[in-house]
Write a protein that holds these residues in place. Structure first.
Motif, PDB file in Angstrom:
ATOM      1  N   GLN A   1       0.763  -1.327  -0.008  1.00  0.00           N
ATOM      2  CA  GLN A   1       0.064  -0.126  -0.075  1.00  0.00           C
ATOM      3  C   GLN A   1       0.721   1.327  -0.060  1.00  0.00           C
ATOM      4  OE1 GLN A   1      -2.688  -0.238   3.433  1.00  0.00           O
ATOM      5  NE2 GLN A   1      -3.833  -1.799   2.362  1.00  0.00           N
ATOM      6  N   ARG A   2       1.896   1.164   0.749  1.00  0.00           N
ATOM      7  CA  ARG A   2       2.854   2.475   0.746  1.00  0.00           C
ATOM      8  C   ARG A   2       3.536   2.553  -0.544  1.00  0.00           C
ATOM      9  NH1 ARG A   2       6.104   1.923   6.469  1.00  0.00           N
ATOM     10  NH2 ARG A   2       4.323   1.703   8.060  1.00  0.00           N
ATOM     11  N   LEU A   3       3.960   1.388  -1.184  1.00  0.00           N
ATOM     12  CA  LEU A   3       4.610   1.594  -2.391  1.00  0.00           C
ATOM     13  C   LEU A   3       3.728   2.077  -3.562  1.00  0.00           C
ATOM     14  CD1 LEU A   3       6.761  -1.607  -2.383  1.00  0.00           C
ATOM     15  CD2 LEU A   3       7.528   0.639  -2.088  1.00  0.00           C
ATOM     16  N   ASP A   4       2.437   1.650  -3.209  1.00  0.00           N
ATOM     17  CA  ASP A   4       1.383   2.108  -4.494  1.00  0.00           C
ATOM     18  C   ASP A   4       1.029   3.472  -4.373  1.00  0.00           C
ATOM     19  OD1 ASP A   4       0.687  -0.439  -5.112  1.00  0.00           O
ATOM     20  OD2 ASP A   4      -1.096  -0.702  -4.034  1.00  0.00           O
ATOM     21  N   LYS A   5       1.191   4.319  -3.041  1.00  0.00           N
ATOM     22  CA  LYS A   5       1.016   5.738  -2.870  1.00  0.00           C
ATOM     23  C   LYS A   5       2.176   6.353  -3.223  1.00  0.00           C
ATOM     24  CE  LYS A   5       0.033   9.034   0.885  1.00  0.00           C
ATOM     25  NZ  LYS A   5      -0.087   8.879   2.261  1.00  0.00           N
ATOM     26  N   LEU A   6       3.368   5.838  -3.081  1.00  0.00           N
ATOM     27  CA  LEU A   6       4.659   6.489  -3.386  1.00  0.00           C
ATOM     28  C   LEU A   6       4.922   6.282  -4.735  1.00  0.00           C
ATOM     29  CD1 LEU A   6       6.891   5.155  -0.481  1.00  0.00           C
ATOM     30  CD2 LEU A   6       6.295   7.451  -0.959  1.00  0.00           C
ATOM     31  N   GLU A   7       4.343   5.431  -5.548  1.00  0.00           N
ATOM     32  CA  GLU A   7       4.777   5.230  -6.979  1.00  0.00           C
ATOM     33  C   GLU A   7       3.741   6.299  -7.612  1.00  0.00           C
ATOM     34  OE1 GLU A   7       5.633   1.665 -10.071  1.00  0.00           O
ATOM     35  OE2 GLU A   7       4.165   1.251  -8.706  1.00  0.00           O
ATOM     36  N   ARG A   8       2.530   6.178  -7.258  1.00  0.00           N
ATOM     37  CA  ARG A   8       1.658   7.268  -7.621  1.00  0.00           C
ATOM     38  C   ARG A   8       2.081   8.837  -7.614  1.00  0.00           C
ATOM     39  NH1 ARG A   8      -2.300   3.989  -5.194  1.00  0.00           N
ATOM     40  NH2 ARG A   8      -2.295   5.673  -3.650  1.00  0.00           N
ATOM     41  N   ALA A   9       2.737   8.958  -6.536  1.00  0.00           N
ATOM     42  CA  ALA A   9       3.304  10.347  -6.200  1.00  0.00           C
ATOM     43  C   ALA A   9       4.716  10.648  -7.126  1.00  0.00           C
ATOM     44  CB  ALA A   9       3.583  10.710  -4.716  1.00  0.00           C
ATOM     45  N   GLY A  10       5.248   9.610  -7.707  1.00  0.00           N
ATOM     46  CA  GLY A  10       6.432   9.754  -8.382  1.00  0.00           C
ATOM     47  C   GLY A  10       7.750   9.684  -7.790  1.00  0.00           C
ATOM     48  N   MET A  11       7.643   9.090  -6.652  1.00  0.00           N
ATOM     49  CA  MET A  11       8.660   8.858  -5.494  1.00  0.00           C
ATOM     50  C   MET A  11       9.523   7.713  -5.670  1.00  0.00           C
ATOM     51  SD  MET A  11       8.471  11.671  -3.674  1.00  0.00           S
ATOM     52  CE  MET A  11       7.217  13.008  -3.341  1.00  0.00           C
TER      53      MET A  11
ATOM     54  N   THR B   1      13.342   7.472  -6.786  1.00  0.00           N
ATOM     55  CA  THR B   1      13.379   8.298  -8.235  1.00  0.00           C
ATOM     56  C   THR B   1      14.033   9.649  -7.588  1.00  0.00           C
ATOM     57  OG1 THR B   1      11.347   9.567  -7.570  1.00  0.00           O
ATOM     58  CG2 THR B   1      11.147   7.586  -9.064  1.00  0.00           C
ATOM     59  N   GLU B   2      14.369  10.478  -8.781  1.00  0.00           N
ATOM     60  CA  GLU B   2      15.044  11.812  -8.341  1.00  0.00           C
ATOM     61  C   GLU B   2      14.172  12.739  -7.364  1.00  0.00           C
ATOM     62  OE1 GLU B   2      18.133  14.232  -7.911  1.00  0.00           O
ATOM     63  OE2 GLU B   2      18.171  12.306  -9.342  1.00  0.00           O
ATOM     64  N   THR B   3      12.728  12.452  -7.719  1.00  0.00           N
ATOM     65  CA  THR B   3      11.775  13.243  -6.840  1.00  0.00           C
ATOM     66  C   THR B   3      11.941  12.721  -5.338  1.00  0.00           C
ATOM     67  OG1 THR B   3      10.488  13.854  -8.421  1.00  0.00           O
ATOM     68  CG2 THR B   3       9.532  13.960  -6.408  1.00  0.00           C
ATOM     69  N   GLY B   4      11.984  11.261  -5.235  1.00  0.00           N
ATOM     70  CA  GLY B   4      11.797  10.796  -3.926  1.00  0.00           C
ATOM     71  C   GLY B   4      13.144  11.347  -3.157  1.00  0.00           C
ATOM     72  N   LEU B   5      14.081  11.164  -3.987  1.00  0.00           N
ATOM     73  CA  LEU B   5      15.626  11.582  -3.504  1.00  0.00           C
ATOM     74  C   LEU B   5      15.588  12.891  -2.767  1.00  0.00           C
ATOM     75  CD1 LEU B   5      18.564  10.720  -2.799  1.00  0.00           C
ATOM     76  CD2 LEU B   5      18.937  11.711  -4.967  1.00  0.00           C
ATOM     77  N   GLU B   6      15.249  13.783  -3.548  1.00  0.00           N
ATOM     78  CA  GLU B   6      15.119  15.127  -3.069  1.00  0.00           C
ATOM     79  C   GLU B   6      14.343  15.400  -1.731  1.00  0.00           C
ATOM     80  OE1 GLU B   6      13.687  17.565  -6.318  1.00  0.00           O
ATOM     81  OE2 GLU B   6      15.489  17.145  -7.532  1.00  0.00           O
TER      82      GLU B   6
END
Length: 207
Positions: free
Chosen positions: A112-122, A140-145
């Protein structure tokens, strides 16, 4: 002589501190402990002051951490996953199974956490071509930032909270004592995190 010293009205929970001549300070937990000594002198309640203060401190820190993460438009569940990926180093990739074991929650909870993070581009997920049952999760670069911003804010915020109450030597001593206590508790329980049973009766934790 006892003088009451209350913090300013800044929205925080008010706690009356009793300042006794000589510099000793007594808080609300001391008052409760003294009442138990008076009512049940046959019971040793010396552990009460330690355990209750740890519990109260945990509540204060948890509340402040949630508020800080909300200000940064994220939450603990998301940051737990992003931080695990960040700590793994370049290319910031770990298997979904590894994340589940490290997070000490069920595979469904991680999914569930991964689904949410993937939708957010993280994060992005990749199926291992050699074993299609294995899914790799990459930051992703967005998640890293985001995780780097949160890390900087959290360490600064926590440092200010702790530094306002304790000096460097006291912090070192406190860390050493807490480490010793935590290691003892983990050895007794056989787990790094207390495991709770869900509604189905299955243990939600390390599998």
């Amino acid at each position: 002589m006892v003088r009451s010293a209350s913090p300013p009205d800044d929205g925080e929970e008010r706690v009356d501190l009793q300042v006794i001549d000589g510099g000793a300070v007594s808080d609300g937990v001391d008052a409760v402990e003294q009442e138990w000594h008076r009512i049940r002198p046959d019971i040793d309640v010396s552990s009460f002051g330690i355990v209750t203060r740890i519990w109260r401190i945990g509540r204060h820190l948890d509340t402040k951490r949630k508020l800080l993460l909300a200000e940064l438009a994220t939450d603990r569940g998301a940051i737990d996953v992003l931080a695990m990926l960040r700590r793994s180093g370049v290319p910031y990739r770990r298997s979904a199974g590894d994340l589940t074991r490290s997070a000490l929650i069920t595979s469904g909870g991680v999914s569930q956490r991964l689904d949410k993070l993937e939708r957010a581009g993280m994060v992005t997920r990749h199926v291992d071509l050699g074993d299609r049952r294995r899914v790799e999760v990459e930051l992703t670069e967005t998640g890293l930032e985001l995780v780097d911003v949160v890390l900087a804010e959290m360490t600064s915020h926590d440092g200010e909270l702790l530094g306002a109450a304790l000096d460097a030597h006291e912090l070192d001593a406190l860390e050493s004592l807490l480490r010793k206590l935590l290691m003892s508790l983990e050895q007794r329980s056989g787990s790094s995190v207390p495991r709770a049973r869900g509604r189905s009766g299955r243990v939600a934790g390390r599998q």
